[in-house]
Design a protein around this motif. Sequence first.
Motif, PDB file in Angstrom:
ATOM      1  N   VAL A 178       0.749  -1.147  -0.070  1.00 37.64           N
ATOM      2  CA  VAL A 178       0.017  -0.038  -0.036  1.00 37.64           C
ATOM      3  C   VAL A 178       0.864   1.337   0.019  1.00 37.64           C
ATOM      4  O   VAL A 178       0.528   2.186  -0.795  1.00 37.64           O
ATOM      5  N   PRO A 179       1.914   1.410   0.864  1.00 42.87           N
ATOM      6  CA  PRO A 179       2.727   2.664   0.760  1.00 42.87           C
ATOM      7  C   PRO A 179       3.465   2.648  -0.535  1.00 42.87           C
ATOM      8  O   PRO A 179       3.572   3.824  -1.019  1.00 42.87           O
ATOM      9  N   ILE A 180       4.147   1.486  -1.038  1.00 43.61           N
ATOM     10  CA  ILE A 180       4.702   1.818  -2.251  1.00 43.61           C
ATOM     11  C   ILE A 180       3.743   2.038  -3.442  1.00 43.61           C
ATOM     12  O   ILE A 180       4.346   3.041  -4.161  1.00 43.61           O
ATOM     13  N   ILE A 181       2.387   1.732  -3.399  1.00 38.33           N
ATOM     14  CA  ILE A 181       1.632   1.963  -4.714  1.00 38.33           C
ATOM     15  C   ILE A 181       1.294   3.277  -4.357  1.00 38.33           C
ATOM     16  O   ILE A 181       1.321   4.263  -5.409  1.00 38.33           O
ATOM     17  N   THR A 182       0.908   3.772  -3.315  1.00 36.30           N
ATOM     18  CA  THR A 182       0.642   5.417  -3.248  1.00 36.30           C
ATOM     19  C   THR A 182       1.639   6.209  -3.236  1.00 36.30           C
ATOM     20  O   THR A 182       1.734   7.354  -4.047  1.00 36.30           O
ATOM     21  N   SER A 183       2.934   5.976  -3.030  1.00 35.43           N
ATOM     22  CA  SER A 183       4.301   6.828  -3.406  1.00 35.43           C
ATOM     23  C   SER A 183       4.534   6.862  -4.826  1.00 35.43           C
ATOM     24  O   SER A 183       4.661   8.023  -5.314  1.00 35.43           O
ATOM     25  N   THR A 184       4.325   5.605  -5.475  1.00 32.07           N
ATOM     26  CA  THR A 184       4.421   5.707  -7.195  1.00 32.07           C
ATOM     27  C   THR A 184       3.395   6.699  -7.679  1.00 32.07           C
ATOM     28  O   THR A 184       3.912   7.308  -8.740  1.00 32.07           O
ATOM     29  N   ASN A 185       2.327   6.473  -7.369  1.00 32.67           N
ATOM     30  CA  ASN A 185       1.202   7.489  -7.740  1.00 32.67           C
ATOM     31  C   ASN A 185       1.625   8.938  -7.437  1.00 32.67           C
ATOM     32  O   ASN A 185       1.651   9.708  -8.454  1.00 32.67           O
ATOM     33  N   SER A 186       2.140   9.316  -6.486  1.00 33.05           N
ATOM     34  CA  SER A 186       2.713  10.637  -6.262  1.00 33.05           C
ATOM     35  C   SER A 186       3.646  11.122  -6.992  1.00 33.05           C
ATOM     36  O   SER A 186       3.918  12.290  -7.327  1.00 33.05           O
ATOM     37  N   VAL A 187       4.733  10.018  -7.371  1.00 33.27           N
ATOM     38  CA  VAL A 187       5.871  10.495  -8.052  1.00 33.27           C
ATOM     39  C   VAL A 187       5.472  10.347  -9.443  1.00 33.27           C
ATOM     40  O   VAL A 187       5.757  11.592 -10.211  1.00 33.27           O
ATOM     41  N   GLY A 188       4.242   9.844  -9.929  1.00 31.79           N
ATOM     42  CA  GLY A 188       3.861  10.169 -11.406  1.00 31.79           C
ATOM     43  C   GLY A 188       3.164  11.299 -11.434  1.00 31.79           C
ATOM     44  O   GLY A 188       3.070  12.046 -12.594  1.00 31.79           O
ATOM     45  N   ASN A 189       2.422  11.719 -10.455  1.00 35.31           N
ATOM     46  CA  ASN A 189       1.633  13.181 -10.382  1.00 35.31           C
ATOM     47  C   ASN A 189       2.782  14.297 -10.319  1.00 35.31           C
ATOM     48  O   ASN A 189       2.417  15.237 -11.116  1.00 35.31           O
ATOM     49  N   CYS A 190       3.915  14.066  -9.744  1.00 29.59           N
ATOM     50  CA  CYS A 190       5.047  15.315  -9.983  1.00 29.59           C
ATOM     51  C   CYS A 190       5.479  15.127 -11.420  1.00 29.59           C
ATOM     52  O   CYS A 190       5.555  16.475 -11.969  1.00 29.59           O
ATOM     53  N   PHE A 191       5.643  14.156 -12.121  1.00 30.90           N
ATOM     54  CA  PHE A 191       6.162  14.048 -13.410  1.00 30.90           C
ATOM     55  C   PHE A 191       5.050  14.846 -14.245  1.00 30.90           C
ATOM     56  O   PHE A 191       5.301  15.726 -15.117  1.00 30.90           O
ATOM     57  N   CYS A 192       3.738  14.486 -13.850  1.00 30.06           N
ATOM     58  CA  CYS A 192       2.516  14.881 -14.961  1.00 30.06           C
ATOM     59  C   CYS A 192       2.607  16.306 -14.886  1.00 30.06           C
ATOM     60  O   CYS A 192       2.357  17.039 -15.711  1.00 30.06           O
TER      61      CYS A 192
ATOM     62  N   ILE B 172       5.244  18.023 -16.767  1.00 29.99           N
ATOM     63  CA  ILE B 172       5.154  18.307 -18.335  1.00 29.99           C
ATOM     64  C   ILE B 172       3.924  19.100 -18.596  1.00 29.99           C
ATOM     65  O   ILE B 172       3.979  19.987 -19.739  1.00 29.99           O
ATOM     66  N   LEU B 173       2.894  19.017 -17.995  1.00 27.14           N
ATOM     67  CA  LEU B 173       1.604  20.022 -18.365  1.00 27.14           C
ATOM     68  C   LEU B 173       2.101  21.429 -18.048  1.00 27.14           C
ATOM     69  O   LEU B 173       1.555  22.116 -18.761  1.00 27.14           O
ATOM     70  N   ALA B 174       2.828  21.916 -17.016  1.00 27.38           N
ATOM     71  CA  ALA B 174       3.336  23.260 -16.919  1.00 27.38           C
ATOM     72  C   ALA B 174       4.088  23.599 -18.024  1.00 27.38           C
ATOM     73  O   ALA B 174       3.933  24.792 -18.743  1.00 27.38           O
TER      74      ALA B 174
ATOM     75  N   SER C 249       2.334  26.912 -24.973  1.00 22.66           N
ATOM     76  CA  SER C 249       1.086  26.847 -25.773  1.00 22.66           C
ATOM     77  C   SER C 249       0.500  28.387 -25.577  1.00 22.66           C
ATOM     78  O   SER C 249      -0.212  28.867 -26.844  1.00 22.66           O
ATOM     79  N   PHE C 250       0.960  29.154 -24.909  1.00 24.55           N
ATOM     80  CA  PHE C 250       0.620  30.624 -24.809  1.00 24.55           C
ATOM     81  C   PHE C 250       1.467  31.274 -25.478  1.00 24.55           C
ATOM     82  O   PHE C 250       1.689  32.461 -25.230  1.00 24.55           O
ATOM     83  N   GLY C 251       2.507  30.791 -25.923  1.00 18.95           N
ATOM     84  CA  GLY C 251       3.482  31.419 -26.704  1.00 18.95           C
ATOM     85  C   GLY C 251       4.412  32.435 -25.963  1.00 18.95           C
ATOM     86  O   GLY C 251       5.241  33.236 -26.573  1.00 18.95           O
ATOM     87  N   THR C 252       4.844  32.067 -24.695  1.00 21.80           N
ATOM     88  CA  THR C 252       5.688  32.622 -24.149  1.00 21.80           C
ATOM     89  C   THR C 252       7.171  32.354 -24.285  1.00 21.80           C
ATOM     90  O   THR C 252       7.507  31.286 -25.083  1.00 21.80           O
TER      91      THR C 252
END
Length: 85
Positions: A39-53, A56-58, A64-67
Motif C-alpha cells: 500500500v505505501p509503495i503504490i501510493t508513493s508511486t502514484n505521487s511520483v507520477g503526479n509530480c512528473f505529470c 510536463i503539463l506546466a 501553448s501560450f507563446g511565452t
Amino acid sequence: MLTALVTAIATLSSGATIPVTLEGGRKNVKKRNIVDSMVPIITSTNSVGNCFCVIILALVIIESFGTQSLTILEHCIFLSYIFFY
C-alpha cells in the motif's frame, strides 16, 4: 475499501488514505505483510507520477501560450523540483 474511496475524494490526497487503505486491506487479505508493504509503495508511486505529470503539463502550458521558451538550464532546475518535493 469504500471508506478509503470516500477519504480520497474528500481530501484529494492519496497520502491521507494510506491508514484507511491499510486497515481495509488487512481485513481483506490473509497475509498482512503484503498489505503493509504494497500500500505505501503504490501510493508513493502514484505521487511520483503526479509530480512528473504536473511538470510536463506546466511546460505544455508555457509553450501553448507563446511565452519565451525555457533554456536547458531552466528545464533542469524545473525538473529538479521532483527531488525536493
